[in-house]
Design a protein around this motif. Structure first.
Motif, mmCIF file in Angstrom:
data_model
loop_
_atom_site.group_PDB
_atom_site.id
_atom_site.type_symbol
_atom_site.label_atom_id
_atom_site.label_comp_id
_atom_site.label_asym_id
_atom_site.label_seq_id
_atom_site.Cartn_x
_atom_site.Cartn_y
_atom_site.Cartn_z
ATOM 1 N N SER A 13 0.822 -1.206 0.000
ATOM 2 C CA SER A 13 0.000 0.000 0.000
ATOM 3 C C SER A 13 0.856 1.255 0.000
ATOM 4 C CB SER A 13 -0.935 -0.017 1.214
ATOM 5 O OG SER A 13 -1.879 1.034 1.121
ATOM 6 N N ASP A 168 -13.507 11.489 13.212
ATOM 7 C CA ASP A 168 -13.493 11.355 11.758
ATOM 8 C C ASP A 168 -12.904 12.639 11.188
ATOM 9 O OD1 ASP A 168 -13.922 11.123 9.060
ATOM 10 O OD2 ASP A 168 -16.072 10.730 9.207
ATOM 11 N N ARG A 188 -7.944 -2.029 12.107
ATOM 12 C CA ARG A 188 -8.847 -1.358 11.179
ATOM 13 C C ARG A 188 -8.336 -1.624 9.766
ATOM 14 N NH1 ARG A 188 -11.610 1.699 14.982
ATOM 15 N NH2 ARG A 188 -10.315 2.759 16.549
ATOM 16 N N THR A 189 -9.256 -1.949 8.859
ATOM 17 C CA THR A 189 -8.896 -2.359 7.506
ATOM 18 C C THR A 189 -9.440 -1.356 6.498
ATOM 19 O OG1 THR A 189 -9.040 -4.674 8.215
ATOM 20 C CG2 THR A 189 -9.022 -4.253 5.845
ATOM 21 N N TYR A 190 -8.591 -0.923 5.550
ATOM 22 C CA TYR A 190 -8.976 0.071 4.554
ATOM 23 C C TYR A 190 -8.438 -0.320 3.184
ATOM 24 C CZ TYR A 190 -9.520 2.949 8.793
ATOM 25 O OH TYR A 190 -9.882 3.424 10.019
ATOM 26 N N ASN A 191 -9.088 0.188 2.148
ATOM 27 C CA ASN A 191 -8.536 0.047 0.795
ATOM 28 C C ASN A 191 -8.838 1.284 -0.049
ATOM 29 O OD1 ASN A 191 -11.257 -0.241 0.321
ATOM 30 N ND2 ASN A 191 -11.095 -2.181 -0.788
ATOM 31 N N ASP A 192 -8.949 2.437 0.622
ATOM 32 C CA ASP A 192 -9.267 3.685 -0.079
ATOM 33 C C ASP A 192 -8.038 4.554 -0.297
ATOM 34 O OD1 ASP A 192 -8.876 4.252 2.573
ATOM 35 O OD2 ASP A 192 -10.646 5.508 2.815
ATOM 36 N N THR A 201 -8.756 10.034 -2.702
ATOM 37 C CA THR A 201 -9.072 8.632 -2.445
ATOM 38 C C THR A 201 -8.995 7.859 -3.761
ATOM 39 O OG1 THR A 201 -11.446 9.005 -2.707
ATOM 40 C CG2 THR A 201 -10.550 9.185 -0.482
ATOM 41 N N GLU A 203 -9.030 3.413 -5.275
ATOM 42 C CA GLU A 203 -9.106 1.997 -4.911
ATOM 43 C C GLU A 203 -7.685 1.454 -4.853
ATOM 44 O OE1 GLU A 203 -11.180 -2.226 -6.289
ATOM 45 O OE2 GLU A 203 -11.691 -0.344 -7.313
ATOM 46 N N THR A 206 -5.222 -3.227 0.075
ATOM 47 C CA THR A 206 -5.740 -3.264 1.445
ATOM 48 C C THR A 206 -4.602 -3.043 2.432
ATOM 49 O OG1 THR A 206 -7.489 -4.808 0.826
ATOM 50 C CG2 THR A 206 -6.922 -4.687 3.163
ATOM 51 N N TYR A 208 -3.684 -2.140 6.858
ATOM 52 C CA TYR A 208 -4.162 -2.394 8.220
ATOM 53 C C TYR A 208 -3.480 -1.434 9.190
ATOM 54 C CZ TYR A 208 -5.415 -6.780 5.926
ATOM 55 O OH TYR A 208 -5.925 -7.719 5.065
#
Length: 263
Positions: A13, A168, A188-192, A201, A203, A206, A208
């Motif tokens: 990432s 936030d 916490r998991t994100y892929n943005d 932002t 795609e 992923t 963490y």
């Protein structure tokens, strides 16, 4: 999932976003062609000056593109080494240091896997904003810090206060509303995407984050031969994510500096 799965996912990432960050920071990086330039703010610079960098060997963990590591060298450190997991970030750090004739070493590695040849090599280990959230085993991270330090060496942490991670950062209408738990059992998991520079932002791979609590940080420091020397909290943002909190009448702790010495 084991530790290596997490850190490798995060490496992919960070490699993905590094090119975006390079463009966003290009003008700032050019300033390093000016003698003695530093990107470190007045707060941490004062702490470093009080510590005294002259003649000291310094390591920065999670150095990203090396601008802070080069700043430490420009502030008077005798030798500086930056470690980071991102292949692309380390490549950019090496290019910048060469272009600006700043003598720093940059090593691409998972922090957990820093070679033993660096054991007991450093007078100071510096850790900056947003570093600690990436480590699934924080005690093992500080075990690495401890083994890198010489006897009586110091670790200096200038980081985002964990309380901010309950907010936030994108909600400007209700900036003080707590939306996330302080205590978490799973990452916490994100892929943005990870583009905190240009705020775009996309795609992405992923990744963490583990958002340790303040007590977790303190306890992991203490259990690894590190004695806390000072702990200071501040109401200014060092992340570039929470600038909108500046005008709030309620002051939250937004950053902190922790120093500890190796026994």
């Amino acid at each position: 999932m084991n530790i290596k799965n997490y850190t490798e996912a995060n490496r992919r990432s960070w490699n993905q976003v590094a090119a975006r960050h390079h463009q966003g920071k290009e003008e700032r990086k050019q300033l390093f062609k000016n003698s003695g330039h530093s990107v470190l703010d007045d707060t941490i610079t004062a702490k470093l000056q009080a510590y005294g960098l002259s003649g000291k060997r310094v390591a920065q963990l999670c150095c990203n593109d090396g601008t802070e590591t080069m700043s430490l060298k420009n502030l008077g450190a005798a030798a500086c080494t930056g470690f980071d997991i991102s292949d692309y970030a380390i490549e950019e750090a090496r290019k910048l240091a060469t272009a600006c004739d700043i003598d720093c070493e940059f090593v691409q590695t998972d922090i957990y896997d820093i070679p033993e040849t660096y054991n007991e090599s450093f007078d100071l280990v510096y850790i900056s904003a947003g570093s600690l959230i990436w480590f699934p085993d924080l005690s093992l991270f500080f075990q690495t810090v401890s083994r890198l330090l010489k006897s009586n060496g110091v670790v200096l942490i200038y980081d985002i206060h964990p309380v901010l991670f309950m907010l936030d950062e994108n909600d400007k209408d209700h900036p003080l509303e707590m939306k996330f738990s302080y205590f978490i059992d799973e990452p916490r998991t994100y892929n943005d995407g990870l583009d905190y520079i240009n705020k775009e932002t996309y795609e992405g791979e992923t990744y963490y984050v583990f958002d340790p609590t303040l007590s977790q940080i303190l306890n992991c420091v203490l259990e690894n031969q590190l004695i806390i020397r000072s702990f200071d909290e501040y109401n200014h943002d060092i992340s570039s994510l929470y600038d909108h909190l500046r005008d709030q009448t309620i002051n939250l702790p937004q950053s902190y500096i922790l120093s500890a010495v190796k026994q």
